[in-house]
Scaffold this motif. Structure first.
Motif, PDB file in Angstrom:
ATOM      1  N   UNK A  67      28.644  -2.205  36.438  1.00  0.00           N
ATOM      2  CA  UNK A  67      29.912  -2.919  36.421  1.00  0.00           C
ATOM      3  C   UNK A  67      29.773  -4.104  35.472  1.00  0.00           C
ATOM      4  N   UNK A  68      30.894  -4.627  35.083  1.00  0.00           N
ATOM      5  CA  UNK A  68      30.862  -5.681  34.063  1.00  0.00           C
ATOM      6  C   UNK A  68      30.031  -6.882  34.515  1.00  0.00           C
ATOM      7  N   UNK A 189      19.296   2.752  43.206  1.00  0.00           N
ATOM      8  CA  UNK A 189      19.593   4.106  43.666  1.00  0.00           C
ATOM      9  C   UNK A 189      20.305   4.043  45.011  1.00  0.00           C
ATOM     10  N   UNK A 190      19.822   3.181  45.880  1.00  0.00           N
ATOM     11  CA  UNK A 190      20.229   3.220  47.286  1.00  0.00           C
ATOM     12  C   UNK A 190      21.314   2.216  47.644  1.00  0.00           C
ATOM     13  N   UNK A 191      21.757   1.431  46.684  1.00  0.00           N
ATOM     14  CA  UNK A 191      22.780   0.432  46.995  1.00  0.00           C
ATOM     15  C   UNK A 191      22.238  -0.709  47.840  1.00  0.00           C
ATOM     16  N   UNK A 192      21.011  -1.155  47.538  1.00  0.00           N
ATOM     17  CA  UNK A 192      20.402  -2.280  48.251  1.00  0.00           C
ATOM     18  C   UNK A 192      19.978  -3.333  47.230  1.00  0.00           C
ATOM     19  N   UNK A 193      19.169  -4.288  47.662  1.00  0.00           N
ATOM     20  CA  UNK A 193      18.552  -5.220  46.713  1.00  0.00           C
ATOM     21  C   UNK A 193      17.053  -4.952  46.681  1.00  0.00           C
TER      22      UNK A 193
ATOM     23  N   UNK B 147      28.230   2.162  46.917  1.00  0.00           N
ATOM     24  CA  UNK B 147      26.928   1.510  46.850  1.00  0.00           C
ATOM     25  C   UNK B 147      26.993   0.064  46.425  1.00  0.00           C
ATOM     26  N   UNK B 148      27.989  -0.285  45.624  1.00  0.00           N
ATOM     27  CA  UNK B 148      27.929  -1.583  44.960  1.00  0.00           C
ATOM     28  C   UNK B 148      29.162  -2.453  45.083  1.00  0.00           C
ATOM     29  N   UNK B 149      30.211  -1.973  45.750  1.00  0.00           N
ATOM     30  CA  UNK B 149      31.420  -2.789  45.780  1.00  0.00           C
ATOM     31  C   UNK B 149      31.706  -3.344  47.173  1.00  0.00           C
ATOM     32  N   UNK B 157      39.678   0.750  44.565  1.00  0.00           N
ATOM     33  CA  UNK B 157      39.203   1.919  43.849  1.00  0.00           C
ATOM     34  C   UNK B 157      39.825   3.200  44.386  1.00  0.00           C
ATOM     35  N   UNK B 158      39.823   3.318  45.695  1.00  0.00           N
ATOM     36  CA  UNK B 158      40.376   4.529  46.303  1.00  0.00           C
ATOM     37  C   UNK B 158      41.846   4.713  45.946  1.00  0.00           C
TER      38      UNK B 158
END
Lengths: 248, 248
Positions: A67-68, A189-193, B147-149, B157-158
């Motif tokens: 993302x930006x 990959x997993x959406x974590x930190x 994962x990221x939002x 988004x949806x």
DNA sequence: CGGAACCTTGACGCGTCTCAAATCCAGTGG
DNA sequence: CCACTGGATTTGAGACGCGTCAAGGTTCCG
């Protein structure tokens, strides 16, 4: 030129179906060229023109979208024997970035070569189709992991999934495998930190489920791990009953 | 029998390429039968034998996977003109559950019919392939969202994604569309809880980005919404340059 | 021996979840 | 036309998992 041992693409595809002559012809055409890339090279970027696909000969890569503001999601990890780029063939621009997780060797081939596959090698076309939609199921499983599982569960899921995939190409694999991704990459990959990946990894290790040492992971309690993340192996079988008759 | 207006599958596919005669023949064979289902019917379950695919004629459905403890992830929403079940053709068992979000009409066809598509209608095979891999890109975008939002961003988004999809089939669509999913279902799409969907929806509405009324959503600030979730419309175009020559 | 990349650890804050109650709403039957 | 009903949505209070920031350790390599 391809001077390597028997193509690992052929090896992987043969795992699922006996390839006919047209299919083998088409594959060898896809593996004519070879090109090497170094760790962290970005082979293509989102928005690039999109005329090539790649067969992976050696090394791990991954595709990601960001993302930006810098948040990043890794959407696929690529291993030797994989074909990279199918999801993008429906578009004329790249939808993701392809980056080498380590030093790699790829065989680029023009997307246009696929028309011949569809008109001359229906069996291969069907197989590529099948593998491609199977990827969608695998991605779907991942979505469930990222959408609905805790950090520990997600890591368990990733490890089991990687192990299943690697076992296809290397049947002699035991419970230990090399993991050439750092924790920041794993977190993407997993959406974590990265921090929480570190903590969760340590927790799994402390519980005796896994063991880590210099870039390798050992699965100690496969059943417990599979249980906490409802793991199903999607990589072993493939239903080929609906394929067109092979005409080799 | 199919007595409906021109097939919405043909309509959708024609959006992307001029179908040749073999392709049209094959499609009509896929739409021979029709069957109705009621809201909340489960058309198939994970683990069921997997011999049919379905063309959606009317109504919304969704596919989901759940974990033993009840957590659920909706992995795809299906609209009229979609073909349901491709991801599973690589397996002999279902990998997900298909449920009707409202009363629906489907055209079931045997998976085995696809062999004819591959051997007789290479153009249609290539098109189905292209749509199928495009779905993978769309799923990938979703993975990034989940994962990221943040919750607000995911809902934005949806909504934008649904609007783009619906616009393919209905070009006259304005900024308002019907959303026949309750907030629990939406939360299972986005990896949230129904409570937080309610809150985030309300927040978007309070900020003037959207408006809701009896099952409909209106997009008020499309650009702002697109910005907060880095939305890219994957539904409009399709690169068909690599298709085999049409032989109609 | 120095530096860079990576991993670990701690303290703290925040976004989302959980649980529960209240309200709204469409459909149903009287 | 109105009470009744069950599902869906909203609202509140409190808890917790994961994120953030920052410092310190480790490993590897030049």
């Amino acid at each position: 030129m391809n001077t390597d041992s028997p193509s690992c693409l052929v090896q992987k595809l043969s795992h699922y179906v006996a390839l006919d002559e047209h299919s083998l012809d088409s594959i060898s055409r896809l593996e004519r060229d070879e090109r090497d890339f170094s760790k962290n090279d970005e082979i293509y970027q989102g928005g690039d023109e999109n005329t090539y696909l790649y067969v992976v000969k050696r090394g791990w890569l991954y595709s990601y979208a960001d993302m930006k503001d810098g948040r990043r999601q890794i959407t696929e990890i690529h291993h030797p024997g994989d074909i990279v780029g199918f999801p993008d063939i429906a578009f004329d621009q790249r939808t993701s970035v392809l980056r080498a997780a380590e030093d790699v060797r790829l065989c680029p081939f023009p997307k246009k070569d696929l028309d011949e596959v569809f008109s001359q090698a229906p069996q291969l076309a069907a197989l590529l189709f099948a593998l491609s939609v199977r990827n969608q199921v695998i991605l779907t499983d991942f979505l469930r992991a990222v959408g609905r599982m805790s950090a520990r569960e997600r890591i368990a899921y990733l490890l089991l999934d990687l192990r299943s995939r690697l076992r296809i190409a290397n049947k002699s694999m035991t419970t230990t495998f090399r993991l050439p991704l750092n924790q920041t990459e794993i977190s993407d990959v997993l959406g974590l930190t990265n921090v929480y990946v570190s903590r969760s990894f340590a927790a799994l290790e402390k519980d005796g489920m896994i063991r880590r040492s210099n870039g390798h992971v050992e699965i100690l309690e496969e059943e417990k791990l599979a249980k906490i993340c409802d793991f199903v192996d999607r990589h072993v079988g493939l239903d080929t009953s609906w394929f067109p008759p092979s005409n080799g």
